[in-house]
Design a protein around this motif. Structure first.
Motif, short mmCIF file in Angstrom:
data_model
loop_
_atom_site.label_atom_id
_atom_site.label_comp_id
_atom_site.label_asym_id
_atom_site.label_seq_id
_atom_site.Cartn_x
_atom_site.Cartn_y
_atom_site.Cartn_z
N PRO A 1 0.80 -1.23 0.00
CA PRO A 1 0.00 0.00 0.00
C PRO A 1 0.84 1.28 0.00
CG PRO A 1 0.02 -0.95 2.18
CD PRO A 1 0.72 -1.92 1.28
N ASN A 2 2.13 1.15 0.29
CA ASN A 2 3.00 2.33 0.34
C ASN A 2 3.90 2.46 -0.88
OD1 ASN A 2 2.09 3.06 2.94
ND2 ASN A 2 3.47 1.57 3.86
N ASP A 3 3.71 1.61 -1.87
CA ASP A 3 4.57 1.61 -3.06
C ASP A 3 6.05 1.52 -2.68
OD1 ASP A 3 2.39 1.81 -4.84
OD2 ASP A 3 2.33 3.98 -4.56
N ALA A 4 6.35 0.69 -1.69
CA ALA A 4 7.73 0.53 -1.23
C ALA A 4 8.48 -0.55 -2.00
CB ALA A 4 7.74 0.19 0.26
N ILE A 5 7.78 -1.38 -2.76
CA ILE A 5 8.42 -2.49 -3.46
C ILE A 5 8.53 -2.16 -4.94
CG2 ILE A 5 8.25 -4.94 -4.04
CD1 ILE A 5 6.61 -5.31 -1.47
N SER A 6 9.72 -2.41 -5.48
CA SER A 6 9.96 -2.15 -6.90
C SER A 6 10.96 -3.16 -7.44
CB SER A 6 10.47 -0.72 -7.11
OG SER A 6 11.71 -0.56 -6.44
N PRO A 7 10.99 -3.32 -8.77
CA PRO A 7 11.98 -4.23 -9.35
C PRO A 7 13.38 -3.66 -9.16
CG PRO A 7 10.23 -3.71 -10.93
CD PRO A 7 10.08 -2.78 -9.77
N GLY A 8 14.28 -4.52 -8.71
CA GLY A 8 15.68 -4.13 -8.59
C GLY A 8 16.44 -4.66 -9.79
N GLU A 9 17.76 -4.63 -9.71
CA GLU A 9 18.57 -5.12 -10.83
C GLU A 9 18.37 -6.61 -11.06
OE1 GLU A 9 22.64 -3.92 -11.07
OE2 GLU A 9 22.19 -1.96 -10.22
N GLU A 10 18.29 -7.37 -9.96
CA GLU A 10 18.13 -8.82 -10.10
C GLU A 10 16.86 -9.34 -9.45
OE1 GLU A 10 21.59 -11.11 -9.14
OE2 GLU A 10 22.92 -9.57 -9.94
N ILE A 11 16.48 -8.76 -8.32
CA ILE A 11 15.28 -9.17 -7.60
C ILE A 11 14.52 -7.92 -7.17
CG2 ILE A 11 16.28 -11.35 -6.77
CD1 ILE A 11 16.77 -9.92 -4.05
N TYR A 12 13.32 -8.12 -6.66
CA TYR A 12 12.56 -6.99 -6.14
C TYR A 12 13.26 -6.44 -4.90
CZ TYR A 12 8.63 -7.36 -9.26
OH TYR A 12 7.84 -7.32 -10.37
N VAL A 13 13.07 -5.16 -4.64
CA VAL A 13 13.67 -4.50 -3.48
C VAL A 13 12.59 -3.71 -2.73
CG1 VAL A 13 15.99 -4.34 -4.47
CG2 VAL A 13 14.37 -2.50 -4.87
N ILE A 14 12.85 -3.48 -1.46
CA ILE A 14 11.94 -2.69 -0.63
C ILE A 14 12.64 -1.42 -0.20
CG2 ILE A 14 10.66 -2.62 1.55
CD1 ILE A 14 10.20 -5.61 1.29
N ASP A 15 12.01 -0.29 -0.43
CA ASP A 15 12.54 1.01 0.02
C ASP A 15 12.22 1.13 1.51
OD1 ASP A 15 12.96 3.67 0.71
OD2 ASP A 15 11.88 4.47 -1.02
N PRO A 16 13.24 1.08 2.38
CA PRO A 16 12.98 1.13 3.82
C PRO A 16 12.37 2.46 4.27
CG PRO A 16 15.33 1.25 3.39
CD PRO A 16 14.66 0.97 2.08
N GLY A 17 12.53 3.50 3.48
CA GLY A 17 11.93 4.79 3.80
C GLY A 17 10.42 4.81 3.59
#
Length: 82
Positions: A20-36
């Motif tokens: 719900p916070n749009d914290a997850i996005s595709p990374g270079e190899e795997i998905y990543v979570i923006d801790p902010g």
């Protein structure tokens, strides 16, 4: 604590739309979570939605990002106010 995605991620694409916070996005190899932006779904749900849908259980708490429920709620307030 913010959550993190480990290298066990299979890029199945189910976690990103659940955040719900749009914290997850595709990374270079795997998905990543923006801790902010990660509030562990505090303010939205009782449980982190990404963990609920992950088929390989690769989204643990990030031990380097300890946050109390109060801190997560404050982050939620800041994110939703923007």
């Amino acid at each position: 604590m913010a959550l993190m995605i480990t290298d066990e991620c299979i890029n199945c694409d189910v976690c990103e739309p659940e955040c719900p916070n749009d914290a997850i996005s595709p990374g270079e190899e795997i998905y990543v979570i923006d801790p902010g932006r990660c509030t562990e779904c505090v303010g939205h749900f009782d449980e982190p939605q990404c963990q609920q849908v992950c088929p390989v259980d690769c989204i643990p708490l990030d031990p380097e990002r300890e946050e109390s429920k109060e801190q997560l709620m404050e982050k939620y307030r800041i994110i939703t106010a923007a």
